[in-house]
Design a protein around this motif. Structure first.
Motif, PDB file in Angstrom:
ATOM      1  N   LYS A 170       0.841  -1.203   0.000  1.00 32.80           N
ATOM      2  CA  LYS A 170       0.000   0.000   0.000  1.00 32.80           C
ATOM      3  C   LYS A 170       0.869   1.244   0.000  1.00 32.80           C
ATOM      4  N   ASN A 171       0.697   2.036  -1.046  1.00 29.62           N
ATOM      5  CA  ASN A 171       1.340   3.344  -1.131  1.00 29.62           C
ATOM      6  C   ASN A 171       2.850   3.258  -0.872  1.00 29.62           C
ATOM      7  N   VAL A 172       3.487   2.296  -1.484  1.00 32.32           N
ATOM      8  CA  VAL A 172       4.905   2.069  -1.211  1.00 32.32           C
ATOM      9  C   VAL A 172       5.770   3.004  -2.068  1.00 32.32           C
ATOM     10  N   VAL A 173       6.717   3.641  -1.406  1.00 32.75           N
ATOM     11  CA  VAL A 173       7.642   4.546  -2.089  1.00 32.75           C
ATOM     12  C   VAL A 173       9.056   4.035  -1.873  1.00 32.75           C
TER      13      VAL A 173
ATOM     14  N   CYS B 285      -2.404 -16.298 -16.349  1.00 34.41           N
ATOM     15  CA  CYS B 285      -2.802 -15.422 -15.246  1.00 34.41           C
ATOM     16  C   CYS B 285      -4.297 -15.260 -15.100  1.00 34.41           C
ATOM     17  N   ASP B 286      -4.729 -15.222 -13.829  1.00 33.98           N
ATOM     18  CA  ASP B 286      -6.113 -14.924 -13.528  1.00 33.98           C
ATOM     19  C   ASP B 286      -6.316 -13.415 -13.555  1.00 33.98           C
ATOM     20  N   ARG B 287      -5.399 -12.743 -12.901  1.00 35.92           N
ATOM     21  CA  ARG B 287      -5.500 -11.284 -12.831  1.00 35.92           C
ATOM     22  C   ARG B 287      -4.153 -10.690 -13.221  1.00 35.92           C
ATOM     23  N   VAL B 288      -4.187  -9.449 -13.651  1.00 39.54           N
ATOM     24  CA  VAL B 288      -2.929  -8.771 -13.962  1.00 39.54           C
ATOM     25  C   VAL B 288      -2.930  -7.375 -13.358  1.00 39.54           C
ATOM     26  N   SER B 289      -1.728  -6.875 -13.094  1.00 38.69           N
ATOM     27  CA  SER B 289      -1.541  -5.482 -12.712  1.00 38.69           C
ATOM     28  C   SER B 289      -0.567  -4.866 -13.690  1.00 38.69           C
ATOM     29  N   LEU B 290      -0.897  -3.662 -14.115  1.00 37.91           N
ATOM     30  CA  LEU B 290       0.002  -2.959 -15.031  1.00 37.91           C
ATOM     31  C   LEU B 290       0.702  -1.868 -14.238  1.00 37.91           C
ATOM     32  N   ILE B 291       2.033  -1.849 -14.315  1.00 35.11           N
ATOM     33  CA  ILE B 291       2.794  -0.854 -13.573  1.00 35.11           C
ATOM     34  C   ILE B 291       3.456   0.087 -14.562  1.00 35.11           C
ATOM     35  N   ARG B 292       3.479   1.338 -14.171  1.00 36.61           N
ATOM     36  CA  ARG B 292       4.137   2.336 -15.018  1.00 36.61           C
ATOM     37  C   ARG B 292       4.717   3.406 -14.111  1.00 36.61           C
ATOM     38  N   ALA B 293       5.985   3.727 -14.333  1.00 40.18           N
ATOM     39  CA  ALA B 293       6.672   4.775 -13.570  1.00 40.18           C
ATOM     40  C   ALA B 293       6.442   4.628 -12.069  1.00 40.18           C
ATOM     41  N   GLY B 294       6.545   3.402 -11.582  1.00 45.92           N
ATOM     42  CA  GLY B 294       6.493   3.179 -10.141  1.00 45.92           C
ATOM     43  C   GLY B 294       5.107   3.133  -9.536  1.00 45.92           C
ATOM     44  N   ARG B 295       4.044   3.135 -10.361  1.00 43.94           N
ATOM     45  CA  ARG B 295       2.684   3.020  -9.821  1.00 43.94           C
ATOM     46  C   ARG B 295       1.940   1.954 -10.600  1.00 43.94           C
ATOM     47  N   VAL B 296       1.025   1.272  -9.896  1.00 41.77           N
ATOM     48  CA  VAL B 296       0.146   0.343 -10.602  1.00 41.77           C
ATOM     49  C   VAL B 296      -0.981   1.163 -11.194  1.00 41.77           C
TER      50      VAL B 296
ATOM     51  N   PRO C 231      11.771  -0.302   1.757  1.00 44.81           N
ATOM     52  CA  PRO C 231      10.971   0.801   1.226  1.00 44.81           C
ATOM     53  C   PRO C 231      11.114   2.055   2.093  1.00 44.81           C
ATOM     54  N   ASP C 232      11.019   3.225   1.456  1.00 39.97           N
ATOM     55  CA  ASP C 232      11.105   4.472   2.212  1.00 39.97           C
ATOM     56  C   ASP C 232       9.840   4.698   3.029  1.00 39.97           C
ATOM     57  N   SER C 233       8.685   4.404   2.426  1.00 42.47           N
ATOM     58  CA  SER C 233       7.440   4.531   3.167  1.00 42.47           C
ATOM     59  C   SER C 233       6.422   3.594   2.547  1.00 42.47           C
ATOM     60  N   GLY C 234       5.277   3.470   3.209  1.00 43.31           N
ATOM     61  CA  GLY C 234       4.249   2.575   2.708  1.00 43.31           C
ATOM     62  C   GLY C 234       4.250   1.269   3.475  1.00 43.31           C
ATOM     63  N   GLU C 235       3.287   0.450   3.138  1.00 40.23           N
ATOM     64  CA  GLU C 235       3.108  -0.781   3.900  1.00 40.23           C
ATOM     65  C   GLU C 235       3.277  -1.981   2.979  1.00 40.23           C
ATOM     66  N   VAL C 236       4.075  -2.937   3.408  1.00 42.08           N
ATOM     67  CA  VAL C 236       4.271  -4.148   2.615  1.00 42.08           C
ATOM     68  C   VAL C 236       3.967  -5.355   3.495  1.00 42.08           C
TER      69      VAL C 236
ATOM     70  N   ALA D 279      11.726   5.095  -7.797  1.00 41.17           N
ATOM     71  CA  ALA D 279      11.528   3.813  -8.467  1.00 41.17           C
ATOM     72  C   ALA D 279      10.126   3.283  -8.199  1.00 41.17           C
ATOM     73  N   LEU D 280       9.664   3.400  -6.968  1.00 39.44           N
ATOM     74  CA  LEU D 280       8.275   3.085  -6.630  1.00 39.44           C
ATOM     75  C   LEU D 280       7.667   4.375  -6.109  1.00 39.44           C
ATOM     76  N   ASP D 281       6.544   4.761  -6.710  1.00 42.58           N
ATOM     77  CA  ASP D 281       6.002   6.080  -6.432  1.00 42.58           C
ATOM     78  C   ASP D 281       4.563   5.935  -5.940  1.00 42.58           C
ATOM     79  N   GLY D 282       4.418   5.388  -4.746  1.00 43.61           N
ATOM     80  CA  GLY D 282       3.078   5.185  -4.212  1.00 43.61           C
ATOM     81  C   GLY D 282       2.414   3.969  -4.828  1.00 43.61           C
ATOM     82  N   LEU D 283       3.114   2.856  -4.785  1.00 45.22           N
ATOM     83  CA  LEU D 283       2.637   1.656  -5.465  1.00 45.22           C
ATOM     84  C   LEU D 283       1.641   0.864  -4.605  1.00 45.22           C
ATOM     85  N   ASP D 284       0.543   0.467  -5.217  1.00 46.40           N
ATOM     86  CA  ASP D 284      -0.422  -0.416  -4.556  1.00 46.40           C
ATOM     87  C   ASP D 284      -0.500  -1.705  -5.344  1.00 46.40           C
TER      88      ASP D 284
END
Lengths: 302, 541
Positions: free
Chosen positions: A8-11, A197-208, A56-61, A19-24
């Protein structure tokens, strides 16, 4: 449904690069989850964070209900990982390396190991210095697939494999999925993702930027329809979600969004269909559509 | 028709060197930091020492007192050469007796490390393939590496000449020594080129060419001590045979250049007989399953370092047995401050004990080279991406890092014990008393504490500032400068105190004292703790 991976919101920043800009990211237990994005989008950083190699700098993993940074060792007993670029000890043989990793995890299944080695046509007696990229990849794949790990984290696992080996890999992943194991598959081979795959996530510039079941994602993209009718079709362009029409004397081609398909086809049918072909949206089209635009525009679309 | 064929053959042969110029430029660019460091290191240490010798020995009397000691002294001869010109000593000949042989060795190391860095080490990476796929000839990388290394060693050698000229030493001798240094460089460019073709890994190539250097040193030393033809089997013997400041014999440059050139041509021929990335030595198939013992990071670290530990232990053992044999001769030494400085002993101890203490110290310095490279494997494993799959497995960072450190430390002790044991045996044979063996083993064990502090320093850097981990070598360099040249350079004590070697009792010349060893061990412990903490908190590359 239980979650295997929850970010959640990982930076994560490296100097001035985010590299990760608020990734969920959320992966449910038991699903095969595709993780897609262009080079440099942050896929490997995500995976290395999940493995507790990066902090991670911040966020929850959360990973298998643990903290990958603090509970690394315990979690890793339940995880198998295949890196995209496998680097091995050059003077050890492939067989030695496979055994070593299996013993570190403490779960050694020699029958499965031998079966996989045979299936992948790997020569375990060769010093790993002499392996090609594909063979190094096989060492990592055999290690991961022979384990009984409940979560497989695969970072572009088939780069360097030939199509035959790719198929074997896919069968094995499907088998793992049937056994109820969770798979996170980062891949550029879209056919592989579509099959597995059942589900996919698309990531771009550090965000899903998009996540969901493949079927849902498909319906948000258009299907191209080519049709011939007895009478000239009228009124199709007025339906919302129908793209530009191209006509010649007998045929009409059009791109129709998923939600407009029903209405559009009913209308077409009323003009007396003589032939019809349609092409479902491929993941490639989805991928291109999602990533062809500039990153900031993509942000606007959200 | 045949003219065209001949033309094509020539074009093909020349084509093997296509791209050399670009690779050469690239090599210079890659070494833009290393090259100046080598220059400053070699020329700087030399200049500082030469300066203090020149300041110390001014009058003919002072020079004569130095000479009485060094002449006909086998211990000195073994270490630094026969002392050409000391029968009628000048400042120049004294400077070279102090520094000449060490400088040859430094230049040889510079040559072999640089050549292998640009040939075999490059080929181990995937980069070489990209380069070779470009319009670049098969011999281009070897040629570029050789040219660049030759240029670098020549510039460093000229720097030495300029340094001597500015110290006011005789021009002919200064030029002779500089050219001899360049000649040694050329020979070891050839040696390294051949090693890089035969071995399939850079580490093995460095070890092999380093072993050649060690053997050449021992052969020359045996020749000098016994005053016979053995000297002429060693390029180091030829180089000192130029007799700088002592009626120069310029022609020795010819065999040095010819040997270097011939070896490089051999390397070119060898390179045509192998594939890119492969060595001349072929790989045999290995076991399909791991031995039952290979089940922990500790056992893997042991497996990875085994060969290098055995190699270092054997290498030091061979050289130090001979040092032990020579030690007996040191009793012929008189009380002379200059030689005492070289040997580093205190006034009270017997010359042979002082000499034994010195060879223990030198064993420590050489073993530190092993220790640092062994500990820094942690970093190279990490950078190469081999740490990642292990740490992604059920292995904690602490276990992984400490496993490598443990193997490096045990290896260090083993390497040192090998040196101490063989030196002790050599000395015991010389004096005919088996009781001389154990004290030397004790001495190297005490010395190992200081070496382990340097290893712990490297470990701390790895944990805290991984990018700067190779700065650990500065610790070894400082230890070497303080130990070998501290007295000559008149370094202030607070600088010397940074060297862990400074605090180890100089056994067997000094009495045993456990306190400094315990303090050193505590320092090592703190450094290891810092390393573990740092590594536990940072990102894995």
């Amino acid at each position: 449904m239980a979650t295997a991976i929850a970010m959640k919101n990982v930076v994560k920043t490296f100097g001035s690069t985010r590299a990760l800009d608020g990734l969920d990211l959320e992966v449910a237990t038991g699903e095969v989850h595709g993780y897609l994005g262009p080079n440099g989008a942050g896929k490997s950083v995500t995976i290395r964070t999940l493995l507790g190699l990066l902090r991670p700098d911040s966020g929850e993993v959360r990973l298998l209900d643990g903290d990958p940074w603090l509970d690394a060792v315990e979690l890793h007993r339940r995880i198998a990982y295949v890196p995209g670029d496998v680097s091995l000890w050059s003077n050890l043989t492939g067989g030695e390396i496979i055994d070593y990793f299996a013993r570190l995890r403490g779960d050694v299944d020699t029958r499965k190991r031998d079966e996989l080695i045979e299936q992948f046509e790997l020569d375990p007696r060769k010093k790993s210095r002499t392996y090609s990229k594909g063979n190094r990849q096989k060492v990592a794949l055999v290690t991961a697939l022979a384990s009984s790990a409940e979560l497989l984290i695969l970072d572009e696992p088939t780069s360097g494999l030939d199509p035959l080996m790719e198929t074997i890999f896919q069968d094995r992943v499907l088998e793992a999925a049937r056994e109820g194991r969770t798979v996170l598959l980062s891949s550029h081979i879209l056919g592989e993702v579509e099959r597995l795959c059942d589900r996919v996530s698309l990531i771009r510039a550090g965000r899903v930027v998009r996540t969901g079941a493949l079927a849902d994602l498909r319906s948000s993209t258009s299907t191209s329809v080519t049709v011939s009718t007895e009478r000239r079709i009228e009124g199709l362009a007025e339906i919302a979600g129908v793209g530009t029409l191209t006509r010649d004397e007998t045929r009409l081609s059009v791109d129709v969004d998923g939600h407009a398909l029903d209405e559009a086809l009913s209308l077409i049918a009323s003009f007396g269909i003589t032939s019809l072909s349609s092409q479902p949206p491929t993941l490639t089209e989805l991928f291109l559509r999602e990533f062809e635009t500039e990153p900031d525009k993509a942000g606007d679309e959200l | 028709m045949s003219a065209i064929t001949a033309e094509r053959t020539v074009a093909r042969r020349l084509g093997r060197f296509t791209g050399t110029r670009n690779l050469l430029r690239f090599a210079v660019r890659r070494d833009r930091l290393r090259a100046p460091l080598w220059f400053v290191g070699v020329v700087g240490v030399f200049t500082a020492t030469a300066g203090s010798v020149v300041a110390l020995y001014k009058t003919p009397d002072q020079l004569a007192s130095y000479a009485t000691l060094a002449v006909d002294n086998p211990a000195v001869q073994a270490l630094t050469g026969p002392g050409y010109g000391l029968d009628d000593p000048t400042q120049g000949s004294v400077v070279l007796n102090e520094m000449g042989m060490f400088t040859f060795i430094a230049i040889a190391l510079l040559a072999l490390v640089t050549v292998i860095r640009h040939t075999r080490a490059e080929e181990e990476t995937d980069r070489a393939e990209l380069v070779r796929a470009a319009p670049v000839g098969r011999h281009a990388s070897l040629a570029a590496a050789s040219l660049w290394t030759a240029a670098l060693t020549t510039v460093v050698s000229l720097g030495l000449t300029v340094s001597m000229l500015t110290s006011g030493l005789d021009p002919a001798g200064s030029w002779a020594f500089g050219l001899a240094c360049a000649g040694v460089g050329f020979v070891f460019i050839g040696v390294a080129n051949v090693a890089a073709q035969i071995a399939s890994e850079a580490r093995a190539a460095i070890a092999a060419s380093g072993a050649v250097l060690a053997v050449m040193f021992v052969v020359r030393a045996l020749g000098d001590v016994s005053g016979n033809w053995l000297v002429w089997l060693s390029p180091l013997g030829w180089a000192q045979g130029i007799r700088a400041y002592a009626d120069e014999r310029w022609w020795v440059l010819v065999p040095l250049l010819v040997t270097g050139g011939a070896l490089t041509i051999v390397a070119l021929v060898l390179s045509r007989r192998r594939d890119l990335g492969a060595g001349i030595l072929q790989q045999r198939p290995g076991p399909a399953e791991a031995s039952p013992r290979l089940r922990s990071p500790l056992m893997l670290a042991l497996r990875l370092q085994r060969t290098s530990i055995i190699g270092w232990a054997a290498g030091l053992g061979i050289v130090w047995v001979f040092m032990g044999v020579v030690a007996k001769q040191a009793d012929t030494l008189l009380e002379n401050q200059a030689v005492a400085d070289v040997i580093g002993g205190s006034g009270a101890a017997s010359p042979s004990d002082s000499f034994l203490a010195t060879i223990v110290l030198m064993a420590g310095l050489v073993a530190a080279g092993f220790t640092i490279s062994a500990v820094l494997r942690l970093r190279s494993e990490e950078v190469a991406g081999r740490a990642e799959p292990t740490l992604a497995n059920a292995v904690s960072r602490r276990t992984w890092a400490l496993s490598h450190l443990a193997v490096s430390s045990a290896g260090t002790v083993l390497v040192l014990v090998s040196a101490g044991l063989t030196a002790g045996i050599g000395y015991a044979i010389g004096v005919g008393d088996a009781a001389e063996v154990l004290p030397l083993v004790g001495a190297v064990l005490a010395m190992s504490v200081a070496v382990l502090v340097l290893g712990a320093f490297a470990f701390a850097l790895f944990g805290l500032a991984p990018r700067w981990a190779s700065l650990a070598w500065v610790g070894v360099a400082l230890g070497g400068v303080v130990a070998l040249l501290g007295a000559t350079l008149d370094l202030p004590q607070w600088i010397r105190n940074f060297s862990p070697f400074e605090h180890v009792p100089a056994l067997p010349a000094e009495p045993f004292n456990a306190v400094p060893l315990l303090v050193l061990a505590a320092v090592a412990g703190v450094l290891v703790w810092i390393g573990v903490r740092g590594f536990g908190r940072r990102d894995i590359n």
